[in-house]
Design a protein around this motif. Structure first.
Motif: not given
Length: 305
Positions: A144-154, A103-108
């Motif tokens: 314009e970003y639909e085929e951007t490189a995948p990425a993960f951010l916590h 809780p209170g953290e973000l996975n994007w």
């Protein structure tokens, strides 16, 4: 650092009938160990800003041995946004990311041209009784970003702005709210935040974004004297001055942004401006052309019939 100022409730708020464009009652889906309430996409509205999928998970009290058990599955053309009020979920993806979220953290997670991920309950969590409650949403990507490189951010809880004033506890998840900005980089104009409202509190809804929604996760709120219970997504008309009030307290999510650059096709876990691109993704998953998830290679969700 001083907290940004939250303005006083506006005296000339629009009447509820004028201020509210749509009220969405989520569909309930039973996933076995818990239920989800799906507010977007809906028959009345596909998106609010870039938000094209919005699920409430729980609240549910899980006994020992019960847990979230979402096997590896693919995404394209979107970003998944996981936000929890209670519990913990363990994320793995085909980039090699391995991350618990609390809780209170973000996975994007930005899928872009394609990513595979799983969401499970960790073994140590399965050993105890616990509550699970949160929001899983998807943000559609601009063409314009639909085929951007995948990425993960916590993003840890201490990295997200928090505003406490006038009976409001605001966490800015993405974009800007009340003068505070999230460190998360979005690919389109987006705002997203959690607001815990104390009894008697009043929440002015920012007017600077064209598309604005409020999801009631807990409690009841009032807009111009009209009462709304939990499990409702209220979509407001552009530009209207609106103050949301609560008598007994509430937890709400503010979401929206600028309109997306055209409608989107959505099928299973795929979102795209092109039907052909979705057909290609379906075939790629069927033919095992997506990358595997390290540490979770033995299972996967088959392509639906």
């Amino acid at each position: 650092m001083s907290l940004p100022h939250i303005p006083d409730p506006l005296p000339g708020d629009a009447a509820a009938a004028d201020a509210i464009e749509t009220i969405i009652v989520p569909r309930v889906r039973d996933l076995g160990d818990f239920e989800v309430r799906r507010a977007l996409p809906a028959a009345q509205r596909q998106m609010v800003g870039p938000f094209i999928f919005f699920d409430q998970m729980g609240p549910v009290l899980m006994r020992k041995g019960q847990g979230v058990n979402v096997r590896p599955h693919p995404h394209i053309g979107l970003a998944t946004v996981t936000w929890l009020f209670d519990g913990q979920i363990y994320h793995r993806d085909s980039l090699g990311s391995s991350q618990a979220i609390a809780p209170g953290e973000l996975n994007w997670m930005t899928a872009g041209r394609g990513i595979v991920h799983s969401e499970r309950t960790a073994e140590m969590e399965l050993a105890r009784e616990r509550k699970v409650f949160g929001i899983q949403s998807w943000v559609a990507l601009p063409k314009e970003y639909e085929e951007t490189a995948p990425a993960f951010l916590h993003v840890g809880s201490g990295e997200l702005p928090r505003i406490e004033a006038d009976g409001l506890d605001v966490r800015v998840i993405a974009g800007s709210l009340f003068g505070a900005s999230s460190p998360v980089k979005t690919l389109s104009e987006t705002f997203y935040g959690e607001v815990v409202m104390a009894p008697g509190a009043a929440l002015p809804v920012p007017v600077e974004h064209e598309e604005r929604g409020l999801y009631i996760a807990e409690g009841q709120v009032e807009v111009a004297g009209q009462s709304f219970e939990s499990g409702r997504l209220i979509v407001f008309r552009a530009g209207d001055a609106i103050t949301v009030r609560t008598k007994n307290g509430a937890r709400v999510m503010l979401l929206g942004g600028e309109p997306m650059d055209g409608p989107r096709h959505i099928w299973w876990n795929f979102v795209s401006s092109s039907k052909d691109r979705i057909e290609a993704a379906k075939n790629d998953w069927k033919q095992a052309r997506f990358d595997i998830v390290p540490g979770d290679e033995k299972e996967f969700i088959p392509l639906p019939s």
